[in-house]
Scaffold this motif. Structure first.
Motif, PDB file in Angstrom:
ATOM      1  N   ARG A  50      35.312  33.198  34.930  1.00 45.28           N
ATOM      2  CA  ARG A  50      34.821  32.541  36.141  1.00 45.28           C
ATOM      3  C   ARG A  50      33.301  32.558  36.115  1.00 45.28           C
ATOM      4  N   CYS A  51      32.700  31.453  36.495  1.00 40.10           N
ATOM      5  CA  CYS A  51      31.234  31.396  36.512  1.00 40.10           C
ATOM      6  C   CYS A  51      30.739  32.082  37.784  1.00 40.10           C
ATOM      7  N   PRO A  52      29.931  33.134  37.647  1.00 40.81           N
ATOM      8  CA  PRO A  52      29.455  33.857  38.829  1.00 40.81           C
ATOM      9  C   PRO A  52      28.407  33.068  39.615  1.00 40.81           C
ATOM     10  N   ALA A  53      27.869  32.017  39.028  1.00 39.99           N
ATOM     11  CA  ALA A  53      26.758  31.306  39.675  1.00 39.99           C
ATOM     12  C   ALA A  53      27.229  30.272  40.699  1.00 39.99           C
ATOM     13  N   HIS A  54      28.389  29.649  40.497  1.00 43.83           N
ATOM     14  CA  HIS A  54      28.797  28.624  41.455  1.00 43.83           C
ATOM     15  C   HIS A  54      30.098  28.957  42.187  1.00 43.83           C
ATOM     16  N   GLY A  55      30.676  30.132  41.893  1.00 52.24           N
ATOM     17  CA  GLY A  55      31.733  30.649  42.749  1.00 52.24           C
ATOM     18  C   GLY A  55      33.085  29.977  42.660  1.00 52.24           C
ATOM     19  N   HIS A  74      27.966  28.677  28.457  1.00 54.85           N
ATOM     20  CA  HIS A  74      27.885  27.319  28.979  1.00 54.85           C
ATOM     21  C   HIS A  74      28.819  27.184  30.169  1.00 54.85           C
ATOM     22  N   CYS A  75      28.258  26.766  31.305  1.00 55.41           N
ATOM     23  CA  CYS A  75      29.090  26.511  32.483  1.00 55.41           C
ATOM     24  C   CYS A  75      29.396  25.022  32.546  1.00 55.41           C
ATOM     25  N   PHE A  76      30.684  24.697  32.561  1.00 54.68           N
ATOM     26  CA  PHE A  76      31.082  23.288  32.569  1.00 54.68           C
ATOM     27  C   PHE A  76      30.829  22.627  33.920  1.00 54.68           C
ATOM     28  N   ALA A  77      30.506  23.429  34.930  1.00 54.54           N
ATOM     29  CA  ALA A  77      30.143  22.850  36.225  1.00 54.54           C
ATOM     30  C   ALA A  77      28.648  22.544  36.291  1.00 54.54           C
ATOM     31  N   GLY A  78      27.916  22.942  35.286  1.00 54.53           N
ATOM     32  CA  GLY A  78      26.521  22.556  35.208  1.00 54.53           C
ATOM     33  C   GLY A  78      25.501  23.635  35.535  1.00 54.53           C
ATOM     34  N   CYS A  79      25.947  24.865  35.767  1.00 62.97           N
ATOM     35  CA  CYS A  79      24.985  25.935  36.033  1.00 62.97           C
ATOM     36  C   CYS A  79      24.182  26.202  34.750  1.00 62.97           C
ATOM     37  N   THR A  80      22.928  26.547  34.939  1.00 61.92           N
ATOM     38  CA  THR A  80      22.125  26.899  33.776  1.00 61.92           C
ATOM     39  C   THR A  80      22.436  28.339  33.368  1.00 61.92           C
TER      40      THR A  80
HETATM   41 ZN   LIG Z   1      28.687  27.630  37.096  1.00 59.34          ZN
END
Ligand SMILES: [Zn+2]
Length: 170
Positions: A50-55, A74-80
């Protein structure tokens, strides 16, 4: 505006003391994976989490450990990458192994910049060129400028290979 610290607070609370130990004693990949939720190994040196940046609850974060020991993500939702590591209290530099002159490196495995087999293959190939050139000289065959240039390349590559292997040459 992004507020990584606030976001990081709820899902990751209670891990601070544990994490600070990991940060100093483990490899970059361990430091990151230990802070992520939903970590799932997907192959040799690759994970999803799970990406911690976009929840999001989906495993949109792809993680890979490079041969150098660095951690790629690499976050597929676009987070850097900066947002991702910031959300779990790390910095970009935490994704890379300590430099060789870092005190943390002392006592770790011996440094081997290149596998010995690769160096031997490279030297073996160039040695063949040198041997052919030598045979041509001994046989009194004409030696073209191209041949001379290639011989110089071979000598340079052999020296470079010896350097890569940590061997001295005169
Ligand atoms: Zn993300």
């Amino acid at each position: 505006m992004m507020a990584p610290q606030q976001k990081a607070a709820s899902p990751w609370r209670g891990q601070a003391a544990y994490n600070s130990t990991i940060k100093s004693n483990h490899s970059p990949i361990d430091a990151l994976l230990s802070r992520l939720e939903g970590v799932k190994r997907t192959g040799s040196g690759t994970w999803r989490a799970r990406c911690p940046a976009h929840g999001s609850k989906s495993l949109s974060l792809a993680i890979r450990e490079a041969d150098t020991g660095a951690t790629l993500l690499h976050c597929f939702a676009g987070c850097t990458a900066h947002e991702v590591v910031g959300a779990v209290g790390l910095e970009i530099t935490d994704l890379f192994p300590p430099r060789p002159d870092d005190p943390a490196y002392v006592g770790k495995a011996e440094r081997r910049p290149f596998p010995a087999a690769d160096i031997l293959r490279a030297i073996g190939f160039e040695a063949t060129i040198v041997a052919l050139a030598g045979a041509a000289i001994i046989a009194g065959e004409p030696f073209s400028q191209f041949d001379k240039d290639r011989l110089l390349v071979a000598v340079g590559r052999i020296n470079a290979a010896l350097d890569a292997g940590g061997l001295n040459h005169g």
